[in-house]
Each structure stands twice: as structure tokens, then as C-alpha cells.
Design a protein around this motif. Sequence first.
Motif, PDB file in Angstrom:
ATOM      1  N   GLY A 139      67.056  44.943  85.231  1.00  0.00           N
ATOM      2  CA  GLY A 139      67.689  43.782  84.618  1.00  0.00           C
ATOM      3  C   GLY A 139      66.716  42.704  84.203  1.00  0.00           C
ATOM      4  O   GLY A 139      67.133  41.621  83.782  1.00  0.00           O
ATOM      5  N   SER A 140      65.410  42.977  84.333  1.00  0.00           N
ATOM      6  CA  SER A 140      64.411  41.969  83.962  1.00  0.00           C
ATOM      7  C   SER A 140      64.045  42.039  82.491  1.00  0.00           C
ATOM      8  O   SER A 140      63.310  41.185  81.992  1.00  0.00           O
ATOM      9  CB  SER A 140      63.137  42.152  84.798  1.00  0.00           C
ATOM     10  OG  SER A 140      62.540  43.409  84.514  1.00  0.00           O
ATOM     11  N   PHE A 141      64.576  43.055  81.821  1.00  0.00           N
ATOM     12  CA  PHE A 141      64.209  43.256  80.423  1.00  0.00           C
ATOM     13  C   PHE A 141      65.215  42.523  79.537  1.00  0.00           C
ATOM     14  O   PHE A 141      66.279  43.031  79.234  1.00  0.00           O
ATOM     15  CB  PHE A 141      64.194  44.748  80.095  1.00  0.00           C
ATOM     16  CG  PHE A 141      63.618  45.031  78.734  1.00  0.00           C
ATOM     17  CD1 PHE A 141      62.289  44.831  78.491  1.00  0.00           C
ATOM     18  CD2 PHE A 141      64.423  45.513  77.719  1.00  0.00           C
ATOM     19  CE1 PHE A 141      61.751  45.100  77.248  1.00  0.00           C
ATOM     20  CE2 PHE A 141      63.894  45.771  76.471  1.00  0.00           C
ATOM     21  CZ  PHE A 141      62.549  45.566  76.236  1.00  0.00           C
ATOM     22  N   LEU A 142      64.888  41.293  79.185  1.00  0.00           N
ATOM     23  CA  LEU A 142      65.772  40.482  78.358  1.00  0.00           C
ATOM     24  C   LEU A 142      65.043  40.109  77.087  1.00  0.00           C
ATOM     25  O   LEU A 142      63.864  39.776  77.110  1.00  0.00           O
ATOM     26  CB  LEU A 142      66.189  39.208  79.112  1.00  0.00           C
ATOM     27  CG  LEU A 142      66.917  39.432  80.434  1.00  0.00           C
ATOM     28  CD1 LEU A 142      67.137  38.101  81.127  1.00  0.00           C
ATOM     29  CD2 LEU A 142      68.256  40.136  80.208  1.00  0.00           C
ATOM     30  N   ARG A 143      65.757  40.119  76.000  1.00  0.00           N
ATOM     31  CA  ARG A 143      65.140  39.682  74.751  1.00  0.00           C
ATOM     32  C   ARG A 143      64.858  38.190  74.841  1.00  0.00           C
ATOM     33  O   ARG A 143      65.678  37.407  75.307  1.00  0.00           O
ATOM     34  CB  ARG A 143      66.066  39.959  73.575  1.00  0.00           C
ATOM     35  CG  ARG A 143      66.201  41.446  73.289  1.00  0.00           C
ATOM     36  CD  ARG A 143      66.776  41.672  71.914  1.00  0.00           C
ATOM     37  NE  ARG A 143      66.774  43.083  71.578  1.00  0.00           N
ATOM     38  CZ  ARG A 143      66.994  43.557  70.364  1.00  0.00           C
ATOM     39  NH1 ARG A 143      67.231  42.739  69.375  1.00  0.00           N
ATOM     40  NH2 ARG A 143      66.976  44.844  70.136  1.00  0.00           N
ATOM     41  N   ARG A 178      64.612  47.663  82.005  1.00  0.00           N
ATOM     42  CA  ARG A 178      66.049  47.711  81.733  1.00  0.00           C
ATOM     43  C   ARG A 178      66.842  47.982  83.010  1.00  0.00           C
ATOM     44  O   ARG A 178      67.891  47.374  83.244  1.00  0.00           O
ATOM     45  CB  ARG A 178      66.346  48.795  80.692  1.00  0.00           C
ATOM     46  CG  ARG A 178      65.931  48.403  79.282  1.00  0.00           C
ATOM     47  CD  ARG A 178      66.253  49.507  78.290  1.00  0.00           C
ATOM     48  NE  ARG A 178      66.030  49.057  76.912  1.00  0.00           N
ATOM     49  CZ  ARG A 178      66.148  49.832  75.847  1.00  0.00           C
ATOM     50  NH1 ARG A 178      66.473  51.116  76.000  1.00  0.00           N
ATOM     51  NH2 ARG A 178      65.949  49.346  74.636  1.00  0.00           N
ATOM     52  N   TYR A 179      66.339  48.873  83.841  1.00  0.00           N
ATOM     53  CA  TYR A 179      67.044  49.237  85.067  1.00  0.00           C
ATOM     54  C   TYR A 179      67.128  48.055  86.029  1.00  0.00           C
ATOM     55  O   TYR A 179      68.153  47.841  86.685  1.00  0.00           O
ATOM     56  CB  TYR A 179      66.348  50.414  85.741  1.00  0.00           C
ATOM     57  CG  TYR A 179      66.953  50.817  87.065  1.00  0.00           C
ATOM     58  CD1 TYR A 179      68.142  51.547  87.113  1.00  0.00           C
ATOM     59  CD2 TYR A 179      66.336  50.458  88.264  1.00  0.00           C
ATOM     60  CE1 TYR A 179      68.703  51.914  88.330  1.00  0.00           C
ATOM     61  CE2 TYR A 179      66.889  50.815  89.477  1.00  0.00           C
ATOM     62  CZ  TYR A 179      68.079  51.537  89.510  1.00  0.00           C
ATOM     63  OH  TYR A 179      68.635  51.884  90.721  1.00  0.00           O
ATOM     64  N   GLY A 212      50.136  59.852  76.713  1.00  0.00           N
ATOM     65  CA  GLY A 212      50.184  59.100  77.953  1.00  0.00           C
ATOM     66  C   GLY A 212      50.571  57.655  77.722  1.00  0.00           C
ATOM     67  O   GLY A 212      51.356  57.078  78.489  1.00  0.00           O
ATOM     68  N   GLY A 213      50.040  57.046  76.656  1.00  0.00           N
ATOM     69  CA  GLY A 213      50.415  55.676  76.327  1.00  0.00           C
ATOM     70  C   GLY A 213      51.894  55.553  76.022  1.00  0.00           C
ATOM     71  O   GLY A 213      52.564  54.596  76.446  1.00  0.00           O
ATOM     72  N   MET A 214      52.432  56.530  75.310  1.00  0.00           N
ATOM     73  CA  MET A 214      53.857  56.516  74.977  1.00  0.00           C
ATOM     74  C   MET A 214      54.722  56.728  76.222  1.00  0.00           C
ATOM     75  O   MET A 214      55.735  56.045  76.416  1.00  0.00           O
ATOM     76  CB  MET A 214      54.162  57.586  73.928  1.00  0.00           C
ATOM     77  CG  MET A 214      53.449  57.376  72.607  1.00  0.00           C
ATOM     78  SD  MET A 214      53.802  58.667  71.384  1.00  0.00           S
ATOM     79  CE  MET A 214      55.375  58.069  70.739  1.00  0.00           C
ATOM     80  N   VAL A 215      54.317  57.661  77.074  1.00  0.00           N
ATOM     81  CA  VAL A 215      55.104  57.964  78.277  1.00  0.00           C
ATOM     82  C   VAL A 215      55.117  56.774  79.225  1.00  0.00           C
ATOM     83  O   VAL A 215      56.174  56.390  79.749  1.00  0.00           O
ATOM     84  CB  VAL A 215      54.548  59.219  78.981  1.00  0.00           C
ATOM     85  CG1 VAL A 215      55.175  59.380  80.363  1.00  0.00           C
ATOM     86  CG2 VAL A 215      54.810  60.453  78.130  1.00  0.00           C
ATOM     87  N   PHE A 216      53.958  56.176  79.465  1.00  0.00           N
ATOM     88  CA  PHE A 216      53.909  55.032  80.367  1.00  0.00           C
ATOM     89  C   PHE A 216      54.653  53.833  79.775  1.00  0.00           C
ATOM     90  O   PHE A 216      55.280  53.064  80.516  1.00  0.00           O
ATOM     91  CB  PHE A 216      52.457  54.668  80.683  1.00  0.00           C
ATOM     92  CG  PHE A 216      51.896  55.439  81.842  1.00  0.00           C
ATOM     93  CD1 PHE A 216      51.724  54.838  83.078  1.00  0.00           C
ATOM     94  CD2 PHE A 216      51.545  56.775  81.702  1.00  0.00           C
ATOM     95  CE1 PHE A 216      51.221  55.549  84.158  1.00  0.00           C
ATOM     96  CE2 PHE A 216      51.039  57.504  82.776  1.00  0.00           C
ATOM     97  CZ  PHE A 216      50.877  56.887  84.009  1.00  0.00           C
ATOM     98  N   GLY A 217      54.598  53.673  78.446  1.00  0.00           N
ATOM     99  CA  GLY A 217      55.379  52.619  77.809  1.00  0.00           C
ATOM    100  C   GLY A 217      56.870  52.846  77.989  1.00  0.00           C
ATOM    101  O   GLY A 217      57.629  51.911  78.286  1.00  0.00           O
ATOM    102  N   LEU A 218      57.303  54.081  77.831  1.00  0.00           N
ATOM    103  CA  LEU A 218      58.718  54.417  78.017  1.00  0.00           C
ATOM    104  C   LEU A 218      59.157  54.133  79.447  1.00  0.00           C
ATOM    105  O   LEU A 218      60.225  53.541  79.679  1.00  0.00           O
ATOM    106  CB  LEU A 218      58.940  55.889  77.678  1.00  0.00           C
ATOM    107  CG  LEU A 218      60.342  56.448  77.953  1.00  0.00           C
ATOM    108  CD1 LEU A 218      61.382  55.743  77.096  1.00  0.00           C
ATOM    109  CD2 LEU A 218      60.371  57.958  77.708  1.00  0.00           C
ATOM    110  N   LEU A 219      58.347  54.550  80.415  1.00  0.00           N
ATOM    111  CA  LEU A 219      58.702  54.330  81.811  1.00  0.00           C
ATOM    112  C   LEU A 219      58.805  52.848  82.140  1.00  0.00           C
ATOM    113  O   LEU A 219      59.715  52.420  82.872  1.00  0.00           O
ATOM    114  CB  LEU A 219      57.667  54.996  82.725  1.00  0.00           C
ATOM    115  CG  LEU A 219      57.623  56.523  82.698  1.00  0.00           C
ATOM    116  CD1 LEU A 219      56.474  57.036  83.566  1.00  0.00           C
ATOM    117  CD2 LEU A 219      58.951  57.112  83.168  1.00  0.00           C
TER     118      LEU A 219
END
Length: 216
Positions: free
Chosen positions: A206-210, A203-204, A190-197
Motif C-alpha cells: 500500500g506504499s505505492f501511491l501516485r 503495491r502489496y 535482471g533489471g526488469m525482474v527486480f523492478g517488477l518485484l
Amino acid sequence: MLPPVVLTLLIANGVVFLAQGVMGDWLLARFALWPLGTPDAMMTTMGMAPHPGFQPWQLLSYGFLHGGTFHLLVNMFALWMFGVALENLWGSRRFAFYFLFCVIGAGLIQLVVATNAAADGSVYPTVGASGGVFGILLGFGMMFPNQRIMLLIPPIPMKAKYFVIAYGAFELWAGITGTLAGIAHFAHLGGMVFGLLLILYWRYTGSFLRRPPGPM
């Protein structure tokens, strides 16, 4: 070397673990994650005592309790090993939100699993930061896919992306087959799935910037 959120989590988990040594049953009864349908009274070291059962805050608080010294050390080592790189990359605010999101997500999955078990007469609490830690492991594998990790058993190097895939597959197999009973495999997943989502959402949108290294 120890950014603020990782450092705070290490300290908080250590302090809570020390408190468990003094207030064990009281803390577990109120802050471990209990399934829906938990009896109103349960046996403790002091005899039968009233029990509050499931409460909403347990979806977060369970992640700061641990079942023993080894459990604590393994989780904190993984938090340090993989969390430092992610916090330095994302910044402390985003990293803290991600970790807590994974803890709560893992708790929701485990609540369903434990409630189903309780319906069959098996009532048990869930404790540990593993849901958040497995979310961090997933995040590390996505952000640093080609980073090599040296396994302990067997002692061979492996790229992070393959390590995450293999570990996730093992947790799924162990959860379905009941291997290594007493470990919340579905909470780990569950931790992995929620992290992936969450990462895919960032990313979708556009707020995910390094971000450059730094606390905020």
C-alpha cells in the motif's frame, strides 16, 4: 523537463565516461563488475598488473561505466526518455531508490552468469547502466501501459506494455541462445525482474501511491 535525479544521473555518467578516457584500465579494474574467481593478475595496456577482482561495491559502480560512446548515448537517451515521466510521477526519492535497486539487482544476476562463464575460462567485466534503464523501461510500461511509443526499427507505434513484453521476450531469447554476444542480456532481464518485484511490493504494502509532479 529534467527532474533532479535524471539530471544528476546524466551528468554523473557523462563525467565518469570522460574519466574513463584518462584512467581506463584503473577504473575498469576496480569499478567494473568482475566475476568471482577473477585471476589476481591480468594483462592490461601496461602489461601484467595485479587485479583486485570482485568487490561488493562493483554491484553499483559498474552501472556508471560504459563500453563506448554509443553505449553511453543509448543508455542516457533511454534514461531521459522514460525516466523523466517516472520521476515526475513517483517523486525523486522513490525514483532514485528504484533505479539503484534495479542496477544492483541486474548486477547480482550478471554476477552469477559471469562467474559461471569464468569457471569455463571466460573472464570479462560488465559495465553499463542498462540494468537500471531496463528497470525504468519496465516501470514505464507498468505506469503508462497505453502510452504509445514510436519504434525506430521498424518505424511503427506500439503501446508501452506491448513494447516491454516484446523487449523482455527478445532479451530472454538472446540470452539463452547467445545471440548478440558481448551484451549482458541477463543483466537487462535482471533489471526488469527486480523492478517488477519492487513495484509489486510497493503495491502489496500500500506504499505505492501516485504522487504529483515534484522533486521530492
